[in-house]
Design an enzyme around this catalytic site. Structure first.
Site, mmCIF file in Angstrom:
data_model
loop_
_atom_site.group_PDB
_atom_site.id
_atom_site.type_symbol
_atom_site.label_atom_id
_atom_site.label_comp_id
_atom_site.label_asym_id
_atom_site.label_seq_id
_atom_site.Cartn_x
_atom_site.Cartn_y
_atom_site.Cartn_z
ATOM 1 N N ARG A 59 0.857 -1.213 0.008
ATOM 2 C CA ARG A 59 0.154 -0.146 0.045
ATOM 3 C C ARG A 59 0.818 1.426 0.247
ATOM 4 O O ARG A 59 0.510 2.344 -0.754
ATOM 5 C CB ARG A 59 -0.977 0.058 1.351
ATOM 6 C CG ARG A 59 -1.951 1.093 1.217
ATOM 7 C CD ARG A 59 -2.942 0.950 2.273
ATOM 8 N NE ARG A 59 -4.257 1.942 2.155
ATOM 9 C CZ ARG A 59 -4.615 2.579 3.182
ATOM 10 N NH1 ARG A 59 -3.813 2.604 4.275
ATOM 11 N NH2 ARG A 59 -5.325 3.674 2.894
ATOM 12 N N HIS A 63 0.775 4.440 -2.627
ATOM 13 C CA HIS A 63 0.483 5.780 -1.932
ATOM 14 C C HIS A 63 1.440 6.781 -2.407
ATOM 15 O O HIS A 63 1.313 7.787 -2.983
ATOM 16 C CB HIS A 63 0.263 5.824 -0.589
ATOM 17 C CG HIS A 63 -1.041 5.564 -0.122
ATOM 18 N ND1 HIS A 63 -1.810 6.243 0.923
ATOM 19 C CD2 HIS A 63 -2.139 4.800 -0.713
ATOM 20 C CE1 HIS A 63 -3.079 5.562 1.113
ATOM 21 N NE2 HIS A 63 -3.130 4.736 0.224
ATOM 22 N N ASN A 90 -3.277 9.355 4.508
ATOM 23 C CA ASN A 90 -2.250 8.583 4.967
ATOM 24 C C ASN A 90 -2.224 7.995 6.626
ATOM 25 O O ASN A 90 -1.377 7.086 6.828
ATOM 26 C CB ASN A 90 -0.728 9.193 4.759
ATOM 27 C CG ASN A 90 -0.357 8.973 3.313
ATOM 28 O OD1 ASN A 90 -0.712 8.163 2.737
ATOM 29 N ND2 ASN A 90 0.712 9.817 3.151
ATOM 30 N N HIS A 190 -6.274 -5.776 -2.651
ATOM 31 C CA HIS A 190 -7.107 -5.762 -1.390
ATOM 32 C C HIS A 190 -7.248 -7.368 -1.116
ATOM 33 O O HIS A 190 -8.028 -7.676 -0.168
ATOM 34 C CB HIS A 190 -8.306 -5.069 -1.469
ATOM 35 C CG HIS A 190 -8.021 -3.660 -1.505
ATOM 36 N ND1 HIS A 190 -9.177 -2.915 -1.647
ATOM 37 C CD2 HIS A 190 -7.074 -2.805 -1.326
ATOM 38 C CE1 HIS A 190 -8.711 -1.637 -1.657
ATOM 39 N NE2 HIS A 190 -7.363 -1.604 -1.380
HETATM 40 C C1 HEM Z 1 -8.926 1.395 -6.029
HETATM 41 C C2 HEM Z 1 -8.819 2.168 -5.354
HETATM 42 C C3 HEM Z 1 -8.435 1.919 -3.930
HETATM 43 C C4 HEM Z 1 -9.171 2.232 -2.743
HETATM 44 C C5 HEM Z 1 -10.617 3.292 -2.851
HETATM 45 C C6 HEM Z 1 -8.303 1.887 -1.600
HETATM 46 C C7 HEM Z 1 -8.852 2.231 -0.480
HETATM 47 C C8 HEM Z 1 -8.222 1.443 0.653
HETATM 48 C C9 HEM Z 1 -8.689 1.722 2.168
HETATM 49 C C10 HEM Z 1 -9.627 2.689 2.720
HETATM 50 C C11 HEM Z 1 -7.886 0.737 2.712
HETATM 51 C C12 HEM Z 1 -7.971 0.505 4.342
HETATM 52 C C13 HEM Z 1 -7.024 1.333 5.148
HETATM 53 C C14 HEM Z 1 -7.237 1.267 6.726
HETATM 54 O O1 HEM Z 1 -8.329 1.419 7.095
HETATM 55 O O2 HEM Z 1 -6.204 0.722 7.345
HETATM 56 C C15 HEM Z 1 -6.976 0.057 1.949
HETATM 57 C C16 HEM Z 1 -6.208 -0.794 2.437
HETATM 58 C C17 HEM Z 1 -5.246 -1.266 1.511
HETATM 59 N N1 HEM Z 1 -4.822 -1.118 0.187
HETATM 60 FE FE1 HEM Z 1 -5.979 0.053 -0.954
HETATM 61 N N2 HEM Z 1 -7.241 1.171 -2.016
HETATM 62 C C18 HEM Z 1 -7.339 1.319 -3.571
HETATM 63 C C19 HEM Z 1 -6.367 0.555 -4.297
HETATM 64 C C20 HEM Z 1 -5.256 0.030 -3.958
HETATM 65 C C21 HEM Z 1 -4.200 -0.330 -4.760
HETATM 66 C C22 HEM Z 1 -4.069 0.115 -6.230
HETATM 67 C C23 HEM Z 1 -3.341 -0.886 -3.955
HETATM 68 C C24 HEM Z 1 -1.999 -1.722 -4.303
HETATM 69 C C25 HEM Z 1 -1.710 -1.724 -5.621
HETATM 70 C C26 HEM Z 1 -3.794 -0.982 -2.669
HETATM 71 C C27 HEM Z 1 -3.433 -1.513 -1.701
HETATM 72 C C28 HEM Z 1 -3.786 -1.766 -0.354
HETATM 73 C C29 HEM Z 1 -3.151 -2.600 0.925
HETATM 74 C C30 HEM Z 1 -2.243 -3.636 0.629
HETATM 75 C C31 HEM Z 1 -4.187 -2.258 1.903
HETATM 76 C C32 HEM Z 1 -3.945 -3.113 3.212
HETATM 77 C C33 HEM Z 1 -3.034 -2.061 4.226
HETATM 78 C C34 HEM Z 1 -2.608 -2.900 5.407
HETATM 79 O O3 HEM Z 1 -3.063 -3.702 5.706
HETATM 80 O O4 HEM Z 1 -1.933 -2.183 6.096
HETATM 81 N N3 HEM Z 1 -5.075 -0.548 -2.748
HETATM 82 N N4 HEM Z 1 -7.341 0.454 0.580
HETATM 83 C C1 LIG Z 2 -1.616 12.678 11.313
HETATM 84 C C2 LIG Z 2 -1.194 11.255 11.592
HETATM 85 O O1 LIG Z 2 -1.683 10.761 12.240
HETATM 86 N N1 LIG Z 2 -0.364 10.995 10.534
HETATM 87 C C3 LIG Z 2 0.319 9.619 10.505
HETATM 88 C C4 LIG Z 2 0.679 9.118 9.042
HETATM 89 O O2 LIG Z 2 1.192 7.779 9.227
HETATM 90 C C5 LIG Z 2 2.370 7.694 10.099
HETATM 91 C C6 LIG Z 2 2.982 6.405 9.899
HETATM 92 O O3 LIG Z 2 2.260 5.422 10.227
HETATM 93 C C7 LIG Z 2 2.221 8.012 11.353
HETATM 94 O O4 LIG Z 2 3.328 8.034 12.082
HETATM 95 C C8 LIG Z 2 1.490 9.560 11.526
HETATM 96 O O5 LIG Z 2 1.252 9.834 12.773
#
Ligand code: HEM
Ligand SMILES: CC(=O)N[C@H]1CO[C@H](CO)[C@@H](O)[C@@H]1O
Ligand SMILES: *[C@@H]1O[C@H](CO)[C@@H](O)[C@H](O)[C@H]1NC(C)=O
Ligand SMILES: *[C@@H]1O[C@H](CO)[C@@H](O)[C@H](O)[C@H]1NC(C)=O
Ligand SMILES: *[C@@H]1O[C@H](CO)[C@@H](O)[C@H](O)[C@H]1NC(C)=O
Length: 323
Positions: A59, A63, A90, A190
């Site tokens: 992710r 980003h 972020n 995802h």
């Molecule tokens: C298509 C539009 C996308 C949307 C709207 C989206 C949105 C999100 C959101 C809301 C989360 C949850 C974050 C949280 O609450 O911690 C998430 C997690 C994640 N996203 Fe996406 N995402 C998108 C595309 C992508 C793409 C293109 C990738 C990578 C190629 C990606 C990889 C991931 C991964 C691996 C997680 C899990 C992160 C973790 O467990 O730390 N996403 N995404």
């Molecule tokens: C505003 C805020 O909470 N930013 C976070 C963004 O992500 C980094 C890495 O996890 C955090 O350290 C920051 O606090």
């Protein structure tokens, strides 16, 4: 005669410029020949400490690339809390992704000091985490330079929201030279990782006046989600995004979408909208097609907004601009 020499020089100059300005799989062949195995070792060690390494790094790469291009701008730490990583979008980037790049960079610096960019290390680490989760592998194009801008205020609007419509998703990916098929394949990321309850709670409790639960959500799955994420749940609670095989990089994400088990609106819309549905069904039925499309899309993602040649810098510390 002089005109001809001039033209020749110009031509040579243009060829050199072009060569310098492009990514290449062999970019560090002479300057850091063991780069790939050094990164692989550091990433493997980090994964053995925590699984979160895998989704967090994947992710982080996404980003990074969507804001200022793939230039490690997301890695910068600001004492004032106004760098890219501090933006609300972020807030949920897991610290283990940052740590993976920092550890890999430290290992690389020991053998090839001052040569390899943090942006390239993030790209290599991302390939590594996908492969180690059972996903496809690919050759990573290299030669990115690290960016000189990292601002929280430049994040808004560049990252897709979990309630986005198909048009919004296509628009934001098109701005990054990615097609609808690329977007669908990349969403397959995802298949690993976690989401906080707040990112989909509206689908459980306040979808519409006539139907508080999103009708595009499988009812059994909706009940499971409500149990895991009751109203007023601790905001730190996060759940698996792929309820079936949460730790494996496979095509289960697409099978989930077909079964109305897409977690976000932005996931499920890929199946409910007839323009993207055929691709989702294809990826659900043919893992090989998904893997091939994912590789193509990841390589394209890795080209977004890259700085090459003399642009930017090779950071010594991935979390700070060189002084
Ligand atoms: C298509 C539009 C996308 C949307 C709207 C989206 C949105 C999100 C959101 C809301 C989360 C949850 C974050 C949280 O609450 O911690 C998430 C997690 C994640 N996203 Fe996406 N995402 C998108 C595309 C992508 C793409 C293109 C990738 C990578 C190629 C990606 C990889 C991931 C991964 C691996 C997680 C899990 C992160 C973790 O467990 O730390 N996403 N995404
Ligand atoms: C505003 C805020 O909470 N930013 C976070 C963004 O992500 C980094 C890495 O996890 C955090 O350290 C920051 O606090
Ligand atoms: C998504 O949610 C945001 C924030 O709650 C809101 O501003 C936006 O209008 C929503 N977008 C859609 C397409 O519903
Ligand atoms: C499906 O997506 C297209 C854009 O690709 C959009 O024009 C159309 O309105 C969407 N259909 C529905 C039912 O939302
Ligand atoms: C998209 O591709 C064009 C043509 O190759 C390029 O000029 C542009 O910089 C690319 N955009 C991004 C965001 O990488």
């Amino acid at each position: 005669m002089e005109v001809r020499t001039g033209l020749m020089l110009l031509l040579v100059f243009m060829i050199l410029q072009k060569g310098e300005g492009q990514l290449s799989e062999t970019f560090y062949q002479n300057t850091c020949p063991k780069l790939e195995s050094i990164v692989k070792q550091a990433v493997s060690k980090k994964i053995s400490q925590t699984f979160v390494t895998i989704p967090a790094t994947l992710r982080l790469f996404f980003h990074d690339c969507f804001v200022e291009g793939c230039d490690a701008s997301v890695m910068i730490a600001s004492p004032n809390g106004d760098a890219e990583k501090d933006a609300p979008d972020n807030l949920s980037l897991a610290g283990d992704g940052f740590d993976t790049v920092i550890k890999a960079k430290q290992a690389v610096e020991k053998q090839c000091p001052g040569v390899v960019s943090c942006a390239d290390i993030l790209a290599l680490a991302t390939k590594e985490v996908v492969a180690q989760a059972g996903g496809p592998s690919w050759k990573v194009e290299l030669g990115r330079r690290d960016g000189l801008i990292s601002q929280a205020s430049r994040v808004a609007g560049n990252l897709p929201e979990p309630n986005a419509t198909l048009i919004q998703l296509n628009t934001i990916f098109a701005k990054n030279n990615l097609t609808q098929t690329d977007m669908i394949a990349l969403s397959g990321a995802h298949t690993v990782g976690f989401s906080h309850c707040s990112r989909f709670a509206n689908r459980l409790y306040s979808f519409s006046p006539s139907s508080p639960v999103d009708p595009d959500l499988d009812t059994t799955y909706a009940q499971q989600l409500m149990q895991a994420c009751p109203q007023n749940v601790d905001p730190r609670i996060a759940i698996n995004m792929d309820p079936q095989t949460p730790q494996t990089f496979d095509n289960m994400y697409f099978q989930n979408l077909v079964a109305k088990k897409g977690l976000f609106t932005s996931d499920e819309v890929l199946f409910t909208n007839s323009s993207s549905q055929p691709t989702v069904i294809d990826f659900a039925q043919n893992p090989g097609n998904f893997n091939a499309a994912f590789i193509t899309a990841m390589r394209k993602l890795g080209r977004v907004g890259v700085k090459t040649g003399q642009a930017g810098q090779i950071r010594v510390d991935c979390t700070a601009f060189n002084s």
